[in-house]
Design an enzyme around this catalytic site. Structure first.
Site, short mmCIF file in Angstrom:
data_model
loop_
_atom_site.label_atom_id
_atom_site.label_comp_id
_atom_site.label_asym_id
_atom_site.label_seq_id
_atom_site.Cartn_x
_atom_site.Cartn_y
_atom_site.Cartn_z
N TRP A 33 0.83 -1.20 0.00
CA TRP A 33 0.00 0.00 0.00
C TRP A 33 0.87 1.25 0.00
O TRP A 33 1.94 1.27 0.61
CB TRP A 33 -0.89 0.03 1.24
N GLU A 66 0.25 -7.63 7.50
CA GLU A 66 0.99 -8.83 7.08
C GLU A 66 2.48 -8.76 7.38
O GLU A 66 3.19 -9.77 7.30
CB GLU A 66 0.75 -9.08 5.59
N HIS A 94 -9.96 3.59 12.26
CA HIS A 94 -9.43 2.29 11.81
C HIS A 94 -7.89 2.27 11.84
O HIS A 94 -7.28 1.29 12.25
CB HIS A 94 -9.94 2.00 10.40
#
Length: 156
Positions: A33, A66, A94
């Site tokens: 990302w 991850e 979030h």
């Protein structure tokens, strides 16, 4: 007497004198990302690792969450890891939960395996903040690599 092992992370010229030629193997693990920002972190970290005489190998993971599992698995065959990612604030909280999860997970892995992990995971409000912290004089990837190299050397 041994070499000074308490050098500042902000003194790049000192890293070669502390480490010299080594056989340190470091996994550079980077999230996919926010590629433009992460690419700056990768470039800074790998440049720092290679300039110290150490070996860097790059691994890409989908996102910052991850990074935790990748660190745990890769540290079975590497001396250390550098975890790189970006957590950008959105309209909800979030990002706060993700950041806590990632940093706690990385810390747990580091303590369980007793191997250092340099943390270059940026928590930012804007893309510009990320660009500023992944290039130029302050590159979080460089700082994470410097820290992990010094930690490996400290425990050898």
């Amino acid at each position: 007497m041994g070499k000074d092992r308490n050098l500042s992370l902000n003194s790049p010229e000192s890293i070669q004198s502390v480490i010299g030629d080594t056989d340190i193997k470091i996994a550079v693990i980077a999230a996919m990302w926010h590629e433009k920002i992460v690419r700056g972190l990768i470039d800074g970290a790998t440049r720092e690792i290679v300039s110290s005489g150490s070996h860097a190998e790059l691994f890409r993971v989908p996102g910052s969450v991850e990074l935790v599992l990748a660190c745990k698995k890769l540290l079975k065959t590497f001396d250390a890891a550098v975890a790189l990612g970006v957590i950008l604030r959105g309209e909800t909280d979030h990002n706060t939960h993700i950041a806590r999860l990632v940093l706690s997970g990385i810390t747990d892995v580091m303590l369980a395996l007793e191997k250092p992990i340099g943390i270059g995971v940026l928590t930012i409000d804007t893309e510009q903040q990320g660009l500023d912290r992944s290039s130029g004089d302050y590159n979080a990837g460089v700082n994470a690599a410097r820290a992990v190299i010094r930690m490996v050397r400290l425990f050898r």
